[in-house]
Design an enzyme around this catalytic site. Structure first.
Site, short mmCIF file in Angstrom:
data_model
loop_
_atom_site.label_atom_id
_atom_site.label_comp_id
_atom_site.label_asym_id
_atom_site.label_seq_id
_atom_site.Cartn_x
_atom_site.Cartn_y
_atom_site.Cartn_z
N GLY A 11 -7.84 0.74 -6.06
CA GLY A 11 -6.75 1.37 -6.79
C GLY A 11 -6.30 2.69 -6.21
O GLY A 11 -5.85 3.57 -6.94
N SER A 12 -6.40 2.87 -4.90
CA SER A 12 -5.94 4.15 -4.34
C SER A 12 -4.44 4.31 -4.49
O SER A 12 -3.94 5.40 -4.76
CB SER A 12 -6.35 4.27 -2.86
OG SER A 12 -5.61 3.39 -2.05
N MET A 90 -4.72 -8.88 -5.86
CA MET A 90 -4.98 -9.91 -4.86
C MET A 90 -4.93 -11.34 -5.40
O MET A 90 -5.60 -12.22 -4.88
CB MET A 90 -6.34 -9.65 -4.20
CG MET A 90 -6.46 -8.28 -3.56
SD MET A 90 -5.10 -7.92 -2.41
CE MET A 90 -5.73 -8.69 -0.95
N LEU A 93 0.80 -15.07 -7.69
CA LEU A 93 1.43 -15.23 -9.00
C LEU A 93 2.17 -16.56 -9.05
O LEU A 93 2.75 -17.01 -8.05
CB LEU A 93 2.39 -14.08 -9.26
CG LEU A 93 1.76 -12.67 -9.27
CD1 LEU A 93 2.85 -11.64 -9.51
CD2 LEU A 93 0.69 -12.57 -10.33
N HIS A 109 3.02 -3.82 0.35
CA HIS A 109 2.37 -4.67 1.36
C HIS A 109 2.15 -3.84 2.62
O HIS A 109 3.07 -3.13 3.05
CB HIS A 109 3.26 -5.89 1.65
CG HIS A 109 2.70 -6.82 2.68
ND1 HIS A 109 1.64 -7.67 2.41
CD2 HIS A 109 3.02 -7.03 3.98
CE1 HIS A 109 1.35 -8.36 3.50
NE2 HIS A 109 2.17 -7.98 4.46
N GLU A 142 9.40 -15.55 -5.81
CA GLU A 142 8.44 -16.68 -5.82
C GLU A 142 7.66 -16.78 -4.53
O GLU A 142 6.57 -17.33 -4.49
CB GLU A 142 9.19 -18.00 -6.08
CG GLU A 142 9.56 -18.25 -7.54
CD GLU A 142 10.64 -17.29 -8.03
OE1 GLU A 142 10.76 -17.12 -9.26
OE2 GLU A 142 11.35 -16.71 -7.18
N VAL A 144 5.57 -15.41 -1.04
CA VAL A 144 4.48 -14.44 -0.85
C VAL A 144 4.98 -13.32 0.07
O VAL A 144 5.40 -13.58 1.19
CB VAL A 144 3.24 -15.11 -0.22
CG1 VAL A 144 2.15 -14.07 0.05
CG2 VAL A 144 2.70 -16.20 -1.14
N GLU A 174 1.18 4.54 2.48
CA GLU A 174 1.43 3.83 1.21
C GLU A 174 1.44 4.81 0.03
O GLU A 174 2.25 4.69 -0.88
CB GLU A 174 0.36 2.76 0.98
CG GLU A 174 0.45 1.56 1.90
CD GLU A 174 -0.67 0.57 1.64
OE1 GLU A 174 -1.01 0.34 0.47
OE2 GLU A 174 -1.21 0.03 2.62
C1 GRF Z 1 -4.90 -2.03 0.81
O1 GRF Z 1 -5.16 -2.87 1.91
C2 GRF Z 1 -3.44 -1.72 0.75
O2 GRF Z 1 -2.90 -1.71 2.06
C3 GRF Z 1 -2.88 -2.87 -0.04
O3 GRF Z 1 -3.89 -3.25 -0.95
C4 GRF Z 1 -5.18 -2.82 -0.46
C5 GRF Z 1 -5.94 -2.02 -1.48
O4 GRF Z 1 -5.14 -0.96 -1.90
N1 GRF Z 1 -1.68 -2.47 -0.72
P1 GRF Z 1 -5.65 0.01 -3.13
O5 GRF Z 1 -6.54 1.05 -2.51
O6 GRF Z 1 -6.44 -0.88 -4.10
O7 GRF Z 1 -4.40 0.56 -3.72
#
Ligand code: GRF
Length: 190
Positions: A11-12, A90, A93, A109, A142, A144, A174
């Site tokens: 969840g960063s 991950m 959907l 992404h 729809e 990926v 990101e």
């Molecule tokens: C990372 O690989 C990021 O590039 C992708 O999801 C993965 C985990 O991100 N968006 P986070 O630290 O859980 O937000």
């Protein structure tokens, strides 16, 4: 705008979005964080930041992906959510949830889409000898990792990069991109 963040892991990106939501001029608030994995460490991070959290464990629904999504949607409705941000979520959907949130669900992404949809994006960029990599925020449709692109940020690929060193550089980008893209999207909703 009331938003929800869906996570599966650290969840960063979620943390960056929560922090951005607390700026005085932020056009969005984080109403709830939902994870499909009850042990996702991001749930602990969100709770420590006083954001409501909910685990909706996909394993409880066996192969019925739509039933799992209906349970998630019920949480979204309960919290008056208007926009959904996938962040390291991950699970693929089904058209059901995508259809319910058509035009109101975003994803981040770790590649410069349309290059490298799917997994292992950094290794693929390195294998191709790309001189730059990056990340994309897009609307979820729809397919990926292929909805309309809202914003992107590029980073340089350096000579001795490994997938890990490149992943870290992209992840830092990101954390800048998602707050910027979500804020712009929410401002455009009124
Ligand atoms: C990372 O690989 C990021 O590039 C992708 O999801 C993965 C985990 O991100 N968006 P986070 O630290 O859980 O937000």
């Amino acid at each position: 705008v009331r938003t929800a963040i869906l996570i599966s892991g650290a969840g960063s990106n979620m943390a960056a979005l929560i922090e951005a939501s607390r700026a005085a001029d932020a056009p969005f608030e984080v109403a709830v964080v939902i994870s499909n994995k009850p042990d996702a460490s991001g749930l602990t991070v969100a709770a420590a930041l006083d954001v409501p959290v909910m685990a909706v464990d996909h394993r409880l629904f066996g192969k019925d992906r739509e039933a799992h999504e209906r349970a998630i949607d019920a949480v979204l409705m309960d919290h008056g959510v208007e926009v959904v941000a996938l962040a390291g979520y991950m699970r693929l959907l089904t058209p059901w949830l995508v259809g319910r949130w058509n035009g109101l669900m975003l994803n981040i992404h770790p590649s410069l889409l349309p290059k490298y949809p799917g997994l292992d994006t950094h290794a693929r960029a390195l294998a191709a000898g790309d001189e730059e990599a990056g990340c994309t925020v897009h609307l979820v449709d729809e397919g990926v990792d292929e909805g309309p692109v809202l914003d992107q940020e590029a980073v340089p690929v350096l000579p001795f990069d490994t997938p890990e060193t490149l992943a870290q550089r992209v992840l830092t980008a990101e954390h800048r991109l998602y707050p910027r893209a979500l804020a712009a999207f929410c401002r455009g909703l009124h």
